[in-house]
Write an enzyme that holds these catalytic residues in place. Structure first.
Site, PDB file in Angstrom:
ATOM      1  N   GLU A  31       0.956  -1.306  -0.181  1.00  0.00           N
ATOM      2  CA  GLU A  31      -0.001  -0.094   0.009  1.00  0.00           C
ATOM      3  C   GLU A  31       1.015   1.345   0.150  1.00  0.00           C
ATOM      4  OE1 GLU A  31      -3.744   1.346   2.481  1.00  0.00           O
ATOM      5  OE2 GLU A  31      -2.240   0.735   3.817  1.00  0.00           O
ATOM      6  N   CYS A  60      -4.474  -3.743   3.479  1.00  0.00           N
ATOM      7  CA  CYS A  60      -4.298  -3.239   4.598  1.00  0.00           C
ATOM      8  C   CYS A  60      -5.406  -3.427   5.667  1.00  0.00           C
ATOM      9  CB  CYS A  60      -3.765  -1.906   4.770  1.00  0.00           C
ATOM     10  SG  CYS A  60      -2.879  -1.202   6.167  1.00  0.00           S
ATOM     11  N   LYS A  70     -10.317  -0.359  -2.246  1.00  0.00           N
ATOM     12  CA  LYS A  70     -10.411  -0.808  -0.462  1.00  0.00           C
ATOM     13  C   LYS A  70     -11.867  -0.320   0.032  1.00  0.00           C
ATOM     14  CE  LYS A  70      -7.605   0.344   3.634  1.00  0.00           C
ATOM     15  NZ  LYS A  70      -6.714   1.182   3.987  1.00  0.00           N
TER      16      LYS A  70
END
Length: 293
Positions: free
Chosen positions: A48, A165, A123
């Site tokens: 990321e 993440c 995301k």
């Protein structure tokens, strides 16, 4: 680079220290990709914020590009030159709605060895956390959440499920990807030191054990700018929950072979997927993703 007949596919997992300097970041990442290709990796994972980590929200927004921009074009050329798949996790994307929203997406891009964009996952879980006196993050203040989970993609290493993440904290997405056929789950990340030292490895191992997948987690490490330090510890976990590769301190790579025969043996020996009780607690599934036995 394609794997040789009879050999297990090799993947390379990157650990970098991105800064607001996009040129320096690209040079560092390209060097790792070329090194991994030379070692024979078929798939290279970058974390990321591989493109940059801005020092504040204004800078983060000003540096963002579209998927059709110069930077992604350079990574496509890099994939072609090296003949590898690239997992580019956490690209700061100006989407089609940028002119009206002035907000970006945190986008995990998968490129094939021809440089084609094979998948793009945005995301879905945004990191809004406040650890009193230690860490404050408000990703939702400048980022749009994604609206869908992307079907696992067939690669030379196995079927790859994309996440980013903070998604790591939500087992539902890993179970949905497993149900849709994933064999490798990937969580490119930029964990902070307080959260990483407490939760990073245990969460990654838990996701591997419960899904019976390989888990690959590229990571940011070190001081990204004067107000940001990342935890590092990029690693690979096998479907039994063992850490089979991990980066040392500082930028670099770790390597792991993906053994799908081993994965499927574990799934046969402990067939938790078939033991689930949807009659009691429902089924974790993603809209639009077909179940794979």
């Amino acid at each position: 680079m394609a794997g040789l007949p009879g050999l297990k596919p090799l993947v390379a997992v990157g650990q970098v220290t991105s800064t607001p300097d996009k040129e320096l970041n690209f040079a560092a990442c390209a060097g790792l990709v070329r090194e991994a290709a030379h070692r024979g990796a078929c798939l290279v994972f970058l974390p990321e914020g591989f493109d940059y980590i801005g020092s504040d929200t204004a800078q983060t927004l000003s540096l963002a590009e579209g998927l059709d921009g110069d930077l992604m074009g350079r990574y496509a050329e890099l994939a072609r030159d090296c003949g590898v798949w690239l997992s580019l996790g956490g690209f700061h994307e100006r989407g089609r709605d940028w002119p009206t929203t002035q907000r970006i997406y945190n986008c995990h891009v998968l490129l094939d060895p021809a440089g084609r964009l094979v998948a793009a996952y945005r995301k879905t879980h945004l990191c809004d956390v406040e650890l009193e006196g230690r860490v404050t993050m408000k990703e939702s203040s400048f980022t749009n959440p994604g609206t869908e989970i992307v079907a696992p993609v067939s690669t030379p290493a196995g079927k790859l499920g994309l996440a980013i993440c903070y998604d790591l904290r939500f087992p539902e997405i890993s179970l949905a990807l497993r149900r849709a056929g994933a064999e490798i789950l990937t969580y490119p990340s930029a964990f902070t030191v307080p959260t990483g030292s407490a939760h990073w490895e245990v969460l990654l191992r838990a996701r591997a054990i419960e899904s019976q997948c390989y888990v690959v987690a590229a990571a940011q490490t070190g001081k990204n700018h004067e107000r940001r330090t990342s935890y590092g510890h990029a690693l690979v976990v096998d479907p039994w929950g063992a850490v089979v590769a991990q980066c040392r301190e500082g930028p670099g790579l770790c390597y792991a072979e993906i053994d799908l025969d081993y994965l499927h043996r574990i799934r046969r020996e402990i067939p938790v997927h078939g033991h689930r009780r949807p009659d009691l607690y429902g089924t974790v599934a993603a809209a639009g993703l077909a179940q794979v036995p």
